[in-house]
Design an enzyme around this catalytic site. Structure first.
Site: not given
Ligand code: PLP
Length: 361
Positions: A102, A172, A196
């Protein structure tokens, strides 16, 4: 039908009480005679939902007043471009710490718009640790330093934040938002795709310090400019109404049933400890991450034998423990044990692993 324990990395489990409330309110939300899904985002009823969601998030995360909370679309992945377009605007430089896929994707996206570089990486050991950094490693004139706080795929987390001095830190937090207390004031910007730990897919939360809004590059599309959404209180266009409503229900659950983020953290630590203690004692299963950087949310593990891994995934699925297959880049298994995974789910997993180990010695 019995509900399964879903160990998916995302979308993932939601608290049962949240799903029940959403179901009960599906046809008639609070006497409005309609579902939240059908409702105008400009209606008074919806305005209260989005305002309540923001107020709850501010309260639970203790977000300072000089930060804006935005409810956006496009997932965590759209933020990879948005962060760069909006923040890499003074010296056109940004420093990234690459701790997994990511963060790497975020870096690659930023490189399309300016001088973005990796100042540290844990790629040398398949991202099984968090690289140590100190202030001298960051360029003094970097517009921001970027990290992925919890690495969903590899199962690592920062227990200590990098010291970036005056350079804004961007993180993030897609896979760890509202899983434990976080000092928002240490960051310039935080973002999280909500599927998540906070809602279904569709809404992305951005928490941004006000002074970082309003300097986007000229090429920035209107919809990708934080100012557009900050000025309109996330109602510039139709927001992901239903996902925001579910986020509100999840935040109410954290506040009223869990009792806030300290309690949330204690619950998550108890679950993770059960699983890690077992991994440390097992002859068959091994955790892949160095102990000091282990995530509370995502726990990758392997047997060391591909066929045995595949057998484990198949048999665990049959036992109602689903989505334990590891990410294709790590192999083996991964148990994502987000906020809504009950303790009993981890007990069931560990019991199953013990039984599997005894049967396959
Ligand atoms: C799942 C995830 C993403 C991507 O998220 P999307 O909403 O599918 O674009 C980005 N960063 C992290 C840390 C993730 O776990």
């Amino acid at each position: 039908m019995a509900r399964v324990y879903n160990f998916s990395a995302g979308p993932s489990m939601l608290p049962e009480s949240v799903l029940k409330k959403a179901a009960a309110e599906m046809l008639d939300y609070e006497g409005s005679g309609q579902s939240v899904m059908e409702m105008s985002h400009r209606s008074k009823t919806y305005d209260k939902i989005i305002k309540d969601a923001e107020a709850l998030l501010r309260e639970i995360m203790n977000i300072p007043d000089n930060y804006k909370v935005l409810f956006l679309q496009g997932g965590g992945s759209t933020q990879f471009a948005m962060v760069a377009l909006n923040l890499m605007n003074k010296n056109h430089k940004a420093d990234y710490i690459v701790t997994g896929q990511w963060a790497k994707k975020a870096l690659q996206e930023a490189q399309r718009y300016g001088d973005a570089v990796a100042v540290a990486s844990s790629a040398d050991k398949t991202f099984t640790y968090i690289p140590k950094t100190d202030k001298s490693m960051f360029r003094e004139d970097a517009d921001y330093v970027y990290i992925c706080l919890n690495n969903t795929i590899y199962g690592t987390v920062y227990h200590e934040l990098p010291d970036t001095g005056d350079i804004p830190l961007v993180a993030d937090i897609s896979s760890c938002i509202v899983s434990e207390p976080l000092d928002v004031s240490k960051f310039g910007l935080l973002f999280a795709g909500a599927q998540k730990n906070m809602s279904g897919a569709g809404v992305t939360i951005v928490i941004i310090r006000e002074d970082l809004i309003g300097n986007a590059m000229d090429i920035t599309p209107t919809m990708l400019n934080y100012k557009t959404h900050a000025d309109a209180n996330s109602l510039y266009n139709t927001p992901p109404c239903y996902a925001i409503y579910v986020a509100k229900l999840v935040l109410e659950w954290i506040k009223n049933e869990v009792g806030g983020l300290e309690n949330m953290k204690a619950r998550n630590e108890k679950k993770a400890k059960l699983l890690y203690d077992f991994l440390d004692s097992s002859e068959m299963f091994k955790g892949t991450v160095v102990p000091e950087d282990r995530s509370l949310m995502n726990v990758p593990f392997v047997t060391g034998d591909k066929d045995l891994d595949a057998k484990f995934v198949k048999e665990s699925t049959e036992a109602g423990l689903v989505n334990l297959k590891g990410h294709r880049t790590v192999g083996g298994m991964r148990a994502s044990i987000y906020n809504a995974m009950p303790y009993e789910g981890v007990v069931a997993l560990v019991d199953f692993m013990k039984k599997f180990e005894a049967e396959n010695k």
